[in-house]
Scaffold this motif. Structure first.
Motif, PDB file in Angstrom:
ATOM      1  N   VAL A 522      55.353  30.030  48.767  1.00  0.00           N
ATOM      2  CA  VAL A 522      54.173  30.559  49.470  1.00  0.00           C
ATOM      3  C   VAL A 522      54.042  32.027  49.091  1.00  0.00           C
ATOM      4  O   VAL A 522      54.914  32.851  49.409  1.00  0.00           O
ATOM      5  N   PHE A 523      52.960  32.355  48.383  1.00  0.00           N
ATOM      6  CA  PHE A 523      52.758  33.716  47.917  1.00  0.00           C
ATOM      7  C   PHE A 523      51.445  34.250  48.455  1.00  0.00           C
ATOM      8  O   PHE A 523      50.414  33.559  48.386  1.00  0.00           O
ATOM      9  N   ALA A 524      51.494  35.476  48.982  1.00  0.00           N
ATOM     10  CA  ALA A 524      50.290  36.148  49.461  1.00  0.00           C
ATOM     11  C   ALA A 524      49.942  37.262  48.501  1.00  0.00           C
ATOM     12  O   ALA A 524      50.820  37.988  48.026  1.00  0.00           O
ATOM     13  N   VAL A 525      48.638  37.374  48.195  1.00  0.00           N
ATOM     14  CA  VAL A 525      48.158  38.399  47.271  1.00  0.00           C
ATOM     15  C   VAL A 525      47.340  39.397  48.075  1.00  0.00           C
ATOM     16  O   VAL A 525      46.390  39.015  48.765  1.00  0.00           O
ATOM     17  N   THR A 526      47.720  40.680  47.983  1.00  0.00           N
ATOM     18  CA  THR A 526      46.999  41.722  48.709  1.00  0.00           C
ATOM     19  C   THR A 526      46.889  42.947  47.816  1.00  0.00           C
ATOM     20  O   THR A 526      47.341  42.950  46.662  1.00  0.00           O
ATOM     21  N   SER A 527      46.275  43.992  48.350  1.00  0.00           N
ATOM     22  CA  SER A 527      46.086  45.234  47.592  1.00  0.00           C
ATOM     23  C   SER A 527      46.032  46.388  48.573  1.00  0.00           C
ATOM     24  O   SER A 527      46.037  46.190  49.798  1.00  0.00           O
ATOM     25  N   ALA A 528      45.995  47.603  48.024  1.00  0.00           N
ATOM     26  CA  ALA A 528      45.945  48.779  48.889  1.00  0.00           C
ATOM     27  C   ALA A 528      44.547  49.027  49.416  1.00  0.00           C
ATOM     28  O   ALA A 528      44.370  49.543  50.528  1.00  0.00           O
ATOM     29  N   SER A 529      43.545  48.672  48.659  1.00  0.00           N
ATOM     30  CA  SER A 529      42.157  48.901  49.064  1.00  0.00           C
ATOM     31  C   SER A 529      41.280  47.835  48.429  1.00  0.00           C
ATOM     32  O   SER A 529      41.704  47.156  47.479  1.00  0.00           O
ATOM     33  N   PRO A 530      40.067  47.652  48.905  1.00  0.00           N
ATOM     34  CA  PRO A 530      39.172  46.638  48.322  1.00  0.00           C
ATOM     35  C   PRO A 530      38.838  46.973  46.874  1.00  0.00           C
ATOM     36  O   PRO A 530      38.838  48.135  46.460  1.00  0.00           O
ATOM     37  N   GLY A 531      38.529  45.926  46.102  1.00  0.00           N
ATOM     38  CA  GLY A 531      38.081  46.120  44.733  1.00  0.00           C
ATOM     39  C   GLY A 531      39.181  46.204  43.707  1.00  0.00           C
ATOM     40  O   GLY A 531      38.913  46.551  42.550  1.00  0.00           O
ATOM     41  N   ASP A 532      40.441  45.919  44.075  1.00  0.00           N
ATOM     42  CA  ASP A 532      41.542  46.006  43.126  1.00  0.00           C
ATOM     43  C   ASP A 532      41.750  44.703  42.361  1.00  0.00           C
ATOM     44  O   ASP A 532      42.642  44.631  41.510  1.00  0.00           O
ATOM     45  N   GLY A 533      40.975  43.656  42.661  1.00  0.00           N
ATOM     46  CA  GLY A 533      41.059  42.407  41.901  1.00  0.00           C
ATOM     47  C   GLY A 533      42.032  41.397  42.459  1.00  0.00           C
ATOM     48  O   GLY A 533      42.484  40.510  41.736  1.00  0.00           O
TER      49      GLY A 533
END
Length: 733
Positions: A522-533
Motif C-alpha cells: 500500500v503506497f501513498a503518493v503526496t507532495s509538498a504543494s499542489p502541481g508537483d505531479g
C-alpha cells in the motif's frame, strides 16, 4: 530508432532511514562535507553561460577603465650622502661606530610624519599649489620611497606624482626639511640630553665625595689610617690576653689546692691564630693550603699511593711550609711579651705564690680582654659601614661611567651635524614605469568578479531544487527512487515517451524490491504543494504495476483535486466517503478500461468531508481491499495543505514524496519533518520535471527500443502525458 538510457543509480538507503535536513545520517553527502569548489559549482550551476558572458563584459569594462583612467606618473629621485667620519678633540678623523644603524635611523626620520609636515611647510612645496594640511601628509607619504644600499653612505629619496613639477618639489622640500632638522631640532635635542647626563654625572660625583669624606671620618675615629691593621692587631692582643688569663687561672687553681702547676703547656697558639696578627705567617699558611690542594689533585690524577715526582715535590713543599710555620710559633713564645708567661717550650711560668694577688691579676686581665672585645666589635661595625659606603661609591662610579658613554655618543651625533652632502636634489622628474598593464589586469579581474559574486549571491538566495542530484545533498537520509522527465503537453517524440515510461517502470521496480522485504503493498503518493505531479505519478505507477500482472487499486483520496477520478473518467456518486461510512469497499470500486486497474473514486466527498475520515476507517478500507488486489496506490492531497494526506500517511505501508523541479527546499524539509513526526514510513523521493541534462548524466548503457505514439488526443488528455507514455509502452510489450 533506439536510444541508450538507464536510470541513475538508486540510493541503497533503508526505506525508513532518519531524515536530517541539510545533512546527517544516510546516503547522500551533506553540503557541510562538500569541498569549496563543490559549493561554488552548486551555486553557479545552470548559470555558467550568463556568468561567463557577464564576466567577460564586466572584465572588459574594468580592464578598459584600468587602462584609461590612470594618468602618466613622473618620478623624481634625489640622493644625500652621510659622512661616517667624526672628529675628536685631537682633530683626528675616525669612523663612527655602528654607522649602518645610524643610516637606518635617518631613513626612519625621513619617512616620519613630522619631517613630512616640515617639508610641506617649506616654500618649495607651497609654490606647487598643493595642500599643506596634515590630512595631505598621508598622500605625500604614500608616493614617497626612501632606500639605502647595504653598507652604503647614500640615501635615495624618490617621489612619484602625476605632475612633474610636484614630484621634483617634493624631493627638494624633504631634503631641505631634513637638513634644517639636522641643524636645529637635533642640536637642541642633543643639548638637552647632554645637560641631563652632565647633571646626573655631577650629582653622582658629589655623592662619591660625600661618601669618601664619611669613610675618612669613620677611619679617623680610631686614630689609625687602616682599620684592617687595627682589627688584626686587636685580635692578636686578645689572643695573648686569653693565653695569660688561662695561665693565671691555672696558677690560681694550683695555689688553692696546694699543688704545683702542670708542666705541659695548657694553651698553645695555633698557626691560624698567629696568622690573624702576623702577615708572614698568614702567607705561609696560604701557601701551605695551596700546596695541599695541588697535592690532592695530583693524587687524583696519578694515584693516591703514587711516587710521581709531582706528588713528591708538593709533599716536600708542604713539609717546608710547616717547618717555617713552627719556627714562627716558637719565635712568638720567645718574644719579650710572652717570656713573662711561658717558657720557650710553652710551659706557663708561675710569677706569684699569693692566691689573692693572682686573682687580682686575673681580674685585671679580664678587664683588658673586655676592653679589647668592645674595641673589636666597634671596629667590625665601623668596617661594615665603610664597606656599605664603598659599595655605594662603586654604584655611583658605574652611573658616572654610563653618563660619560652617553655624553660621548651625543658628541658623536653632534659632530655628524652638518655632514650631510646633497648628491642630487631631485630637480629633474622623469616618466615613471608604466603601471597601466598591471592596473588594467586588476580591473579586468575585478570586473569579472562582480557578476560572479552577483550570481553567487543569487545562488545563496535561491532555495529551489533545480537538479535531481540535489536531493542527495539537501535531503540526506531519504532514498531517491527515480527521476521523471519534463514532458510537453502533447508528447510527439517517441524517444521521450520511452524514457518517461522507463523511468516510471524503474520507480515501480524500486518500490517492489524494497517492499518485498517488508511486505509493503500500500503506497501513498503526496507532495509538498499542489502541481508537483503526484496524480500523474500515481496513475502512471498504477499502469506500470498492472503491466507486470499486479492487480492494482487506485484510491482517490484527494478530496479537493479528485485528479484520479477525473482522468479516468469515472462518474460515480459514491466513493471513498461511503466506503468508510458503510464499511463496505467492493460495491464502491469501479473498473477502468485498463486491464487489472480499478479505482475507488472520490464520489460525493468534498473538502468539508475530510473531518469525517479517520485512520481506523481507512485501515478497514485498505484491509478489505488487500483481499482482492495485489497493490494499492493512494493519491492524496499535498501533505502540508490537506487533512486527508496526514491520515493516509499514517495507515499506508509507504509514502512516496513527489518533488518537482523548482520547488522550495524549505517546503520539502518541512514536509519530511511533518511525515516523520506522525510516524509515516517514507519510501523515498521522486524528482519530477527533470531537465535533459539530468538524464545525460544518469541514463546510459541500456539500449531500449523507442515506442511509437499510440492512442488519441482524448486518451492523452485523460491519462496525462506520463500515463499515456506508460500505457503505450505496455502495449508494445
Amino acid at each position: 530508432m533506439s536510444q541508450d538510457i538507464q536510470l541513475s543509480s538508486m540510493n541503497p538507503m533503508p526505506m525508513q532511514g532518519e531524515y536530517i535536513p541539510g545533512g546527517g545520517a544516510g546516503g547522500g553527502g551533506s553540503p557541510a562535507n562538500q569541498n569549496p569548489l563543490g559549493k561554488l559549482h552548486k551555486l553557479l550551476r545552470g548559470r555558467y553561460p550568463i556568468v561567463i558572458v557577464l564576466a567577460l563584459i564586466f572584465g572588459a569594462i574594468g580592464g578598459a577603465a584600468g587602462w584609461i583612467i590612470p594618468k602618466q606618473q613622473f618620478a623624481a629621485t634625489g640622493q644625500i650622502e652621510l659622512s661616517p667620519l667624526i672628529r675628536n678633540l685631537s682633530d683626528a678623523d675616525r669612523i663612527m661606530p655602528m654607522f649602518n644603524a645610524y643610516v637606518g635611523v635617518q631613513i626612519q626620520v625621513l619617512q616620519s610624519p613630522r619631517l613630512i609636515q616640515q617639508a610641506m611647510a617649506t616654500q618649495t612645496w607651497k609654490d606647487t599649489g598643493k595642500p599643506t594640511s596634515a590630512d595631505y601628509s598621508g598622500y605625500f607619504a604614500s608616493n614617497l620611497t626612501i632606500d639605502s644600499p647595504k653598507n652604503s653612505q647614500l640615501i635615495t629619496i624618490s617621489y612619484t606624482d602625476t605632475d612633474q613639477k610636484t614630484a621634483s618639489a617634493a624631493v627638494g622640500a624633504l631634503i631641505q626639511a631634513y637638513i634644517a632638522r639636522q641643524a636645529d631640532e637635533e642640536t637642541r635635542e642633543i643639548r638637552e640630553k647632554q645637560s641631563k647626563y652632565e647633571t646626573r654625572r655631577t650629582v653622582a660625583q658629589g655623592n662619591i665625595n660625600l661618601r669618601q669624606a664619611e669613610i675618612q671620618t669613620l677611619t679617623l675615629k680610631f686614630g689609625v689610617p687602616d682599620l684592617k691593621v687595627l682589627q688584626d692587631t686587636t685580635m692578636s692582643q686578645m689572643t695573648v690576653l686569653q693565653a695569660q688569663i688561662d695561665t693565671q687561672q691555672m696558677t690560681y687553681d694550683s695555689l688553692l689546692t696546694g699543688r704545683t702547676p702542670a708542666t705541659k703547656p695548657v694553651v698553645r697558639i695555633t698557626a691560624d691564630q698567629l696568622a690573624s696578627s702576623n702577615l708572614f705567617v698568614r702567607q705561609l699558611v696560604n701557601d701551605r693550603n695551596s700546596a695541599l690542594l695541588e697535592l690532592e689533585r695530583a693524587r687524583l690524577k696519578y694515584g693516591k699511593d703514587s711516587v710521581h715526582p709531582t706528588i713528591v715535590s708538593y709533599q716536600n713543599q708542604i713539609k717546608l711550609y710547616e717547618e717555617q710555620i713552627e719556627r714562627q710559633i716558637t719565635a712568638y713564645y720567645e718574644s719579650p711579651q710572652m717570656r713573662q708567661n711561658f717558657m720557650p717550650d710553652g710551659t706557663p711560668i708561675v710569677q706569684s705564690t699569693d692566691p689573692e694577688q693572682v686573682r687580682r691579676q686575673i681580674d685585671l686581665l679580664k678587664g683588658q680582654m673586655e676592653t679589647k672585645r668592645k674595641l673589636a666589635t666597634d671596629v667590625a661595625r665601623t668596617a661594615s659601614d665603610i664597606a656599605g659606603k664603598q659599595q655605594e661609591i662603586n654604584l655611583l662610579t658605574q652611573n658616572i661611567n654610563e653618563c660619560t658613554r652617553e655624553l660621548d655618543a651625543l658628541e658623536f651625533r653632534k659632530d655628524m651635524l652638518g655632514r650631510v652632502a646633497i648628491i642630487n636634489g631631485g630637480d629633474n622628474a622623469v616618466p615613471a614605469a608604466n603601471k597601466r598593464p598591471l592596473i588594467a589586469a586588476a580591473g579586468f579581474l575585478g570586473g569579472m568578479g562582480i557578476p560572479v559574486g552577483l550570481m553567487l549571491l543569487i545562488g545563496l538566495m535561491d532555495s529551489r531544487l533545480r537538479y535531481s542530484d540535489e536531493t542527495d545533498t539537501d535531503m540526506s537520509g531519504i532514498t531517491l527512487l527515480g527521476i521523471l522527465p519534463n514532458l510537453p503537453d502533447r508528447l510527439s517524440d517517441p524517444e521521450q515517451a520511452a524514457t518517461a515510461a522507463h523511468c516510471v517502470h524503474q520507480i515501480r521496480t524500486m518500490l517492489q524490491i524494497n517492499g518485498a522485504a517488508t511486505d509493503q503493498s500500500v503506497f501513498a503518493v503526496t507532495s509538498a504543494s499542489p502541481g508537483d505531479g503526484k496524480t500523474s505519478l500515481t496513475l502512471a505507477l498504477g499502469l506500470s504495476f498492472a503491466a507486470c500482472g499486479s492487480r492494482t487499486l487506485l484510491i482517490d483520496c484527494d478530496l479537493i483535486g479528485a485528479g484520479l477520478t477525473r482522468r479516468l473518467g469515472v462518474q460515480s456518486e459514491t466513493g471513498i466517503l461511503e466506503a468508510a461510512l458503510n464499511r463496505s469497499v467492493l460495491e464502491h470500486i469501479r473498473t477502468t478500461e485498463i486491464t487489472d486497474v480499478a479505482i475507488l473514486p472520490v464520489g460525493s466527498a468534498g473538502a468539508l468531508h475530510a473531518s469525517t475520515l479517520s485512520p481506523n476507517a481507512l485501515r478497514r478500507i485498505i484491509a478489505e481491499a488487500k483481499k482482492h488486489f495485489d497493490t494499492i496506490l493512494i493519491d492524496t492531497g499535498p501533505i502540508l495543505g490537506s487533512i486527508e494526506a496526514s491520515l493516509v500517511a499514517t495507515v499506508a505501508d509507504g509514502i512516496v514524496l513527489t518533488v518537482a523541479r523548482g520547488q522550495q527546499r524549505q517546503l520539502i524539509e518541512k514536509s519530511l519533518r511533518h511525515l516523520m513526526s506522525i510516524g509515516a514510513k517514507i519510501c523515498g523521493v521522486v524528482f519530477n520535471r527533470a531537465q535533459a541534462r539530468d538524464f545525460e548524466r544518469s541514463l546510459s548503457n541500456v539500449s531500449m527500443r523507442s515506442v511509437g505514439i499510440v492512442g488519441t488526443i482524448d486518451a492523452a488528455n485523460r491519462y496525462g502525458v506520463l500515463g499515456r507514455a506508460v500505457q503505450n509502452s505496455n502495449k508494445k510489450d
